[in-house]
Design an enzyme around this catalytic site. Structure first.
Site, PDB file in Angstrom:
ATOM      1  N   ARG A 194      12.692 -12.280  -1.303  1.00  0.00           N
ATOM      2  CA  ARG A 194      11.583 -12.894  -1.102  1.00  0.00           C
ATOM      3  C   ARG A 194      10.772 -12.034   0.070  1.00  0.00           C
ATOM      4  O   ARG A 194       9.522 -11.856  -0.036  1.00  0.00           O
ATOM      5  CB  ARG A 194      11.544 -14.433  -0.875  1.00  0.00           C
ATOM      6  CG  ARG A 194      10.206 -14.836  -0.439  1.00  0.00           C
ATOM      7  CD  ARG A 194       9.212 -15.026  -1.607  1.00  0.00           C
ATOM      8  NE  ARG A 194       8.000 -15.783  -1.408  1.00  0.00           N
ATOM      9  CZ  ARG A 194       7.066 -15.648  -2.251  1.00  0.00           C
ATOM     10  NH1 ARG A 194       6.970 -15.139  -3.175  1.00  0.00           N
ATOM     11  NH2 ARG A 194       5.914 -16.590  -1.938  1.00  0.00           N
ATOM     12  N   ASP A 205      -5.207  -4.086  -1.772  1.00  0.00           N
ATOM     13  CA  ASP A 205      -3.692  -4.489  -2.673  1.00  0.00           C
ATOM     14  C   ASP A 205      -3.213  -3.055  -3.088  1.00  0.00           C
ATOM     15  O   ASP A 205      -3.742  -2.429  -3.783  1.00  0.00           O
ATOM     16  CB  ASP A 205      -4.291  -5.256  -3.884  1.00  0.00           C
ATOM     17  CG  ASP A 205      -3.169  -5.649  -4.753  1.00  0.00           C
ATOM     18  OD1 ASP A 205      -1.963  -5.135  -4.426  1.00  0.00           O
ATOM     19  OD2 ASP A 205      -3.501  -6.553  -5.933  1.00  0.00           O
ATOM     20  N   HIS A 208      -2.365  -7.770  -1.722  1.00  0.00           N
ATOM     21  CA  HIS A 208      -1.978  -8.252  -3.126  1.00  0.00           C
ATOM     22  C   HIS A 208      -2.423  -9.731  -2.950  1.00  0.00           C
ATOM     23  O   HIS A 208      -2.765 -10.537  -3.963  1.00  0.00           O
ATOM     24  CB  HIS A 208      -0.712  -7.775  -3.655  1.00  0.00           C
ATOM     25  CG  HIS A 208      -0.355  -8.341  -5.134  1.00  0.00           C
ATOM     26  ND1 HIS A 208      -1.323  -8.171  -6.061  1.00  0.00           N
ATOM     27  CD2 HIS A 208       0.475  -9.395  -5.466  1.00  0.00           C
ATOM     28  CE1 HIS A 208      -0.721  -8.588  -7.067  1.00  0.00           C
ATOM     29  NE2 HIS A 208       0.146  -9.373  -7.061  1.00  0.00           N
ATOM     30  N   ASP A 209      -2.073 -10.282  -1.890  1.00  0.00           N
ATOM     31  CA  ASP A 209      -2.175 -11.972  -1.709  1.00  0.00           C
ATOM     32  C   ASP A 209      -3.604 -12.367  -1.528  1.00  0.00           C
ATOM     33  O   ASP A 209      -3.713 -13.488  -1.771  1.00  0.00           O
ATOM     34  CB  ASP A 209      -1.358 -12.187  -0.393  1.00  0.00           C
ATOM     35  CG  ASP A 209       0.015 -13.025  -0.573  1.00  0.00           C
ATOM     36  OD1 ASP A 209       0.339 -13.073  -1.978  1.00  0.00           O
ATOM     37  OD2 ASP A 209       0.562 -13.381   0.386  1.00  0.00           O
ATOM     38  N   SER A 259      -2.357 -11.521 -10.618  1.00  0.00           N
ATOM     39  CA  SER A 259      -1.154 -10.633 -10.799  1.00  0.00           C
ATOM     40  C   SER A 259      -0.405 -10.756 -12.111  1.00  0.00           C
ATOM     41  O   SER A 259      -1.032 -10.460 -13.379  1.00  0.00           O
ATOM     42  CB  SER A 259      -0.341 -11.369  -9.626  1.00  0.00           C
ATOM     43  OG  SER A 259       0.857 -10.393  -9.419  1.00  0.00           O
TER      44      SER A 259
END
Lengths: 208, 375
Positions: free
Chosen positions: B224, B319, B352-353, B154
């Site tokens: 968050r 992602d 994405h994680d 990232s």
């Protein structure tokens, strides 16, 4: 799909894949080579060692990508059936399609893309016109052999062709054949190649 | 039972820099501290150093744990360690908390020596290029002329890429994972909503909340929560939470009912206890500003002309924050420059994680690539 082999030495490379030696003999040292459907990267390893090429492979299969990483070969994971958009026109000296032609779906488009990104293309494929194949068809069955080791229902080879078929195809699709090598095992076949040849390797260029 | 194994105990270190750092914005940091951790040993030839750059919420604590806290596993402990894909028996791995961070390096919560107060709103906006400069100075002090590899996921991948442009001779391999060469309008939009949540929190006090003894908890929590949604895939969320209700029945109110609500609030709460809101603002700006092609009329191939490193680019199928297409654009630009590059598109359901997750194929690829690096 290229057949997966565990390879130890350069000589065994050439023994397992007789087309490698032919391909290497045509490639000038220090050139830039793209190998489509590069499998585990063994051809690129071979060319790197024999011809000091700067090579990249294109491959879709996860296990083959991992094998290329282990072989220290540049590989781009992508579906070559979707085209070669990542590669600029005329950005390579050679594009190789080694024992993959018979397994691709979009044959015309792939040959066109090969000759877009490179002036010269090299393909190898099993000769469907080999006499043993003909004999099996005469006997009423689809051919199964060392070069075509699949049953009709599980074969990835959806576009089998003979030497004659490929040469006619090139004539119709702006490709001019520069060189041909027909093999039976490690032996070159000069006499009745479309009947006695197991494997065909061609070098061709974009017709001007 | 508590583990008695002490081989993975790590201790953060601190280095002071008194040479002023001129930032891309034109602002100057007169001096600063960087907190970092190292794993493994630098070899005699100093050829085995690997820098791992962190993303938005990461830190210098890549792997191992602290002696006083057995649960304090580093954020990439599944990737980095003895015998792991980035093998610390072979490589000397360095993690740095970036400038503007909130894990010990100089950042908005630090005391500004010029005023004797927290930097707060006075802390300058930091860019990826600034981080790379600061990291290079740390490398100088550690005696590392050239990294065997610089890796990051990232925002960390953006730093790895920037390194190859700013210090082409100091990095042999760049591992750019789940990254992009610039953010899309949609990416920036998400970041701005996150920033607005913080900036409009009444406890924000224009960035000087430290003086008021409060933190903009609600804003940071919302930021968050929003971020977390974009890091997961629709599929992963559906599989993990679906429409499950916490108490089995609808309550016809606005409390926590669905499991996903509970999860996001928990993540938001946990994060707002640990992270500094000003750092969050800075990190999202660094993301937004990153665009090496900007000075080359948007031509990424021209922007990467300076690079000399060999590259590994990895993306993950689900992602959507930094989609595989964004990675392919980097690959194309590298190919245009005739640079060595390998690219894999990893099938993963975690969005994405995924780059942080334990995935057999992903980790095998990393191990194979790192193993191919000559020392």
């Amino acid at each position: 799909m290229p057949i997966d082999h565990k390879i130890d030495t350069m000589t065994s490379f050439a023994r397992i894949r007789p087309d490698f030696a032919a391909i290497a003999s045509w490639i000038r040292p220090g050139t830039k080579v793209l190998d489509l459907g590069c499998g585990d990267g063994s051809l690129l390893c071979f060319l790197r060692n024999m011809r000091q090429v700067h090579g990249y492979g294109v491959e879709i299969d996860d296990e083959n990508i991992l094998a290329c990483f282990n072989n220290g070969v540049n590989v781009i994971q992508s579906d070559l059936e979707a085209g070669l958009q990542s590669f600029e026109s005329d950005s390579f000296d050679y594009v190789v399609l080694s024992q993959t032609l018979q397994a691709v779906r979009h044959t015309k488009e792939i040959i066109r893309e090969m000759l877009r990104v490179s002036r010269e293309g090299i393909v190898s494929f099993p000769n469907f016109g080999y006499w043993k194949n003909r004999l099996q068809i005469m006997a009423g069955r689809m051919p199964v052999s060392e070069a075509l080791p699949y049953q009709w229902y599980d074969t990835p080879n959806i576009h089998n062709c003979t030497l004659g078929d490929f040469e006619a195809f090139c004539g119709q699709h702006s490709a001019r054949i520069l060189e041909r090598r027909v093999m039976s095992g490690e032996r070159q076949v000069a006499f009745l190649p479309n009947l006695l040849g197991v494997l065909a390797v061609y070098r061709f260029e974009r017709r001007r | 039972m508590q583990s008695l194994d002490t081989t993975d105990i790590v201790t953060p270190q601190r280095m002071r820099f008194d040479m002023p750092l001129r930032l891309k914005s034109g602002a100057v940091l007169e001096g600063y501290d960087l907190v970092y951790e190292t794993y493994g040993k630098l070899n005699a030839a100093r050829s085995n150093a690997v820098l791992v750059c962190h993303a938005l919420s990461g830190s210098h604590h890549l792997s191992g744990r602290y002696a006083d806290d057995p649960k304090s596993m580093g954020w990439w402990h599944n990737m980095i360690g003895p015998g792991k894909s980035i093998d610390t028996r072979r490589f000397f791995v360095v993690g740095v908390n970036n400038l503007g961070g909130c894990h010990g390096s100089t950042g908005p919560a630090s005391i500004n020596p010029a005023t004797g107060r927290h930097y707060g709103q006075d802390f300058p906006v930091i860019t990826v290029e600034d981080w790379v400069q600061a990291q290079a100075r740390l490398a100088d002090h550690l005696g590392i002329d050239q990294f065997a590899a610089i890796a990051g996921g990232s925002l960390g991948g953006m730093q790895a890429l920037q390194w190859t442009l700013d210090f082409p001779d100091r990095v042999r391999h760049a591992l750019v994972i789940a990254a992009a060469a610039k953010l899309t309008a949609q990416n920036i939009a998400f970041n701005d909503v996150a920033r607005q949540a913080i900036l409009t929190d009444p406890d924000f006090h224009n960035g000087d909340y430290y003086l008021h003894g409060v933190i903009p908890r609600r804003g940071l929590r919302l930021a968050r929560m929003l971020g977390h949604i974009t890091y997961l895939s629709d599929d992963a969320m559906a599989t993990k939470f679906g429409r499950e209700l916490r108490n089995g029945a609808l309550a016809f109110g606005f409390g926590v009912e669905f499991e996903i609500e509970s999860y996001l609030r928990y993540q938001g709460d946990k994060f707002s206890d640990q992270f500094d809101a000003n750092t969050y603002l800075l990190m999202t700006k660094a993301l937004d500003y990153f665009d090496p092609a900007y000075l080359h009329d948007g031509n990424l191939s021209a922007a990467l002309r300076a690079a000399r490193a060999k590259f590994l680019v990895l993306s993950f199928t689900t992602d959507w924050r930094f989609s595989p297409e964004r990675s392919r654009a980097i690959v194309k630009a590298l190919l245009d420059n005739k640079l060595d590059v390998s690219y894999a598109e990893i099938t993963s359901s975690h969005g994405h994680d995924s780059f942080l997750m334990e995935d057999c194929h992903y980790h095998k690829l990393m191990r194979a690539y790192m193993g191919s690096i000559a020392l």
